[in-house]
Structure formats: C-alpha cells, structure tokens
Design an enzyme around this catalytic site. Structure first.
Site: not given
Length: 411
Positions: A98, A172
């Site tokens: 990420n 998430d």
C-alpha cells in the site's frame, strides 16, 4: 492441501487493508514474508489505542492483519537491502503493498520496474483514491477514503444524527477480501500465461461499490440519508427495546403481515384503524409512516430484546439483535460455523474472526503467531544464500535488522 499452498507472497504493507490481504493469503496456505523498514509497521503500536498489550508475545492489534507471516527488516534505500528484496521478489508469485507510487519509484519497487525485472510477478496494491485524478497521491485511511469520501458516513446515518462511529478498519477488512479475490484471479491467469499482472483497489472505490443500491437509485430521486421515521415499509426498520437494546426487523410484505405484526406486539387499536394504515402504498401516499412507526416504537419498547426476538422467530418473522462485540462472543451460531476462533496468548485465549471464505479441504484455519519485527531476517537471508558473515555485515552497516522487541503492556 491448502488452496494457495506453494504460492509465495512478499508483503510491503502497513496498517490494515493491504497487510490483511496478505494475512488472508497466508490463511489459504501461501508462504508470506513481510518486509518492514527499521521503524517497523506503525500498526505494531496500535494496541495503545485500544488499551491492549503490544509486546512480542501478545500484540493482537497487529496480529489481526499479520498472522501467518515471516518478518524481515530491510533498509530498502541501501544497496544490500534492495538486493535482498529483489532476491525475494525473484522467487515470489505476488507482491502486496500500500506504499504510494512516488515512494515505490524511489525504491525501485514500482510496477514498471518490477514488471520488467520479474514479468511473472503479480503486483497487488491498495490505494486511497485510485491511480488517476488530482488526488491519486493524496494520503488517506479507511475512515477518510472509505467511510467519508466513499459515502458510507453520509449515506448510512439516520438523517439529522451524527455519522456512526465505526470500529477501526471497517472498510479495510472488506477491501482486503476484495483484493485477495483479484490476486486469485491474477494467479489463475498466470497459470495459463506465465505472466504477472497489476491488481489494484482503492478504498474510495470499494466504498462506492458497496453503496451500489444508493448510487443507482439516488439518480431517480431516492435520496439519502434516510430517516427511520420515514421508511417506506415500517416493518423494515430498527427499534429500541425495553432493555435499551436495538433490534432489526425485516418483514418486506407490509400488507400481508399488517394484522399479524400488530397483533404480536399488542396494538389492537391499529387493527381497527381505517384501511389507509393497512396498505403500504396508501400509507405512504398519505404520509402516515411517522405515525405508524411511533406506535411501533411505543409497543416494542415494552419488550426486552430477548422477548421480542423469541416471539418474532417463533412466528417466522425475521428479526435480529443489533449485536455488539460482547454479544457476538456468546453467539452459538458464530462458534458453530468457525466465524470466531480462539488463539492462545500469554494472558489467555483471545478471540479472532477468521476471513469469511471457507474451503472444505482446509477445515478450521491455522494461525501462526510469530510477528516480532525482524524475527526471520537471518533465516530468510540464509535461505537466499547469504553467509553468516554477510548477514552480520549487513546488520552492522544498517542494511538489515534482526529481531526487535516491544515492551509495552496494558494495565
């Protein structure tokens, strides 16, 4: 045999969405190695936010996204650190990250560079806002990109109230499953072509997709947020019970269930009302939703949550408790279906939710705790062919780090 047994994954991730993706792949049998910088994943100290311990032996706030991994600490700005990373990627099937693209380019770990060096490698990335547009490089988290910008806060609020306070990582964890599915599709494609692909997901896009019904219907005038006092069908709603708990009722056929519903909750006066209350279309046309829901609120407030659920379920009317985590701990259905598992920690068995995809061949997933930073640096480098002298030299010059401890515990 686990479905991803034999698949190798390199994890360069922080916080929740991307590392949880790699955790899920590990649950499915992949061999996952997490690369951290000298500072480590900031999630290692997130236990402090919840007054939970975060030591090498017990750090569930970190483990929730990082079980079933090996850990190596590399200085990717150093020649040796980057060399180790490239050796790992040369053997890997998947790279999960990420990290923002600008930083990846500076480290030589961007898609273009890695695809040229390792055409077989699948490059999987979580972003905040997507790959294009004016905010493609803007920093973001679940609460800003998914919950706020993606529309969840503004859509799911009871109109006039403040937005909900979600548990950390609400978006998430959903994103992690979506990215895991994309990686599996890329692995299937690779099995036929031998070539890797780039698989990306943004937190913002995932939230907009989850709100698909609102996205398509708002353009026809179905505006959000909604008020629970104005729902089209009062029997599809949430109510507070005598013991100050919330329940959710979902009886989609209002006209059919009208007499049954009001008989059960003890409202004989509603059975005697003019027919305008008894037909959903007429009630909505007359704007009487609020009146009907006020009657229901008063009647349901006379029952405890357990009483109401027992009565409705015995009469085949879908009703569920709006459970809190402590309620879920006691849910027999959750335990019977391995929706919860217990993992032994020094302070006792701790409860964790496995990922929701189950395979007949696997049975109950296994969970390996071993997440101290740099715990496997030496063994991984040995497997890559480095001598003990080379490893010690790399540690000495700061290119890599060995095991690093955490010493904080909750009261």
């Amino acid at each position: 045999m686990k479905p991803l047994q034999g698949v190798k994954v390199i994890d360069l991730t922080t916080y929740l969405a991307a590392p949880t993706t790699a955790r899920v792949l590990g649950e499915w049998g992949a061999d996952v190695i997490k690369i951290e910088s000298g500072k480590g994943d900031p999630a290692r100290t997130q236990g402090a936010v919840f007054n939970m311990p975060f030591t090498n032996d017990e750090n569930l706030a970190f483990d929730v996204a990082n079980l079933n991994k090996k850990f190596i600490t590399l200085n990717l700005k150093s020649e040796t650190g980057r060399e180790v990373a490239y050796k790992l990627l040369a053997e890997a099937d998947v790279f999960v990250t990420n990290t923002r693209n600008k930083s990846l380019r500076n480290l030589g770990l961007d898609w273009e560079t890695l695809h040229e060096k390792f055409p077989h490698l699948i490059f999987a990335q979580v972003t905040g806002y997507g790959e294009k547009g004016p905010e493609k490089d803007t920093a973001g988290f679940d609460v800003t990109c998914y919950m706020a910008r993606g529309g969840v806060f503004g859509t799911t609020v009871n109109r006039g109230d403040a937005p909900m306070i979600p548990t950390n990582g609400f978006g998430d964890f959903q994103v992690s499953m979506a990215l895991a599915s994309g990686i599996c599709a890329a692995l299937y494609q690779k099995s036929k072509t031998g070539k890797g692909d780039r698989v990306t997901i943004s937190l913002m896009h995932a939230a907009i997709y989850a709100l698909s019904t609102g996205i398509i219907s708002a353009q026809y005038g179905n505006q959000y947020p909604k008020s629970r006092k104005e729902v089209v069908n009062p029997f599809n709603n949430v109510f507070r019970t005598k013991d100050n708990k919330w329940v959710c009722v979902c009886c989609p056929e209002y006209d059919r269930d009208y007499e049954k519903f009001f008989t059960l909750i003890g409202c004989p006066e509603m059975l005697e009302k003019p027919d305008v209350y008894k037909k959903c279309a007429d009630m909505n046309a007359a704007g009487l939703n609020n009146e009907v829901i006020d009657v229901m609120d008063a009647a349901i407030a006379k029952f405890t949550r357990a009483e109401l659920m027992k009565m409705f379920k015995e009469n085949d009317m879908p009703c569920e408790a709006a459970n809190e985590p402590v309620d879920i701990y006691e849910d027999e259905q959750a335990w019977a279906n391995d929706m919860l598992v217990k993992i032994p920690y020094p302070s006792g068995d701790r409860i964790l939710a496995p990922n929701p995809i189950q395979f007949e061949s696997m049975g109950t997933p296994e969970f390996v705790i071993g997440g101290s930073q740099g715990a496997h640096t030496k063994s991984i480098m040995t497997e890559l062919g480095y001598t003990e002298e080379q490893i010690e030299a790399a540690i000495a010059d700061g290119s890599v780090q060995g095991e690093k401890g955490l010493n904080w515990t909750s009261n």
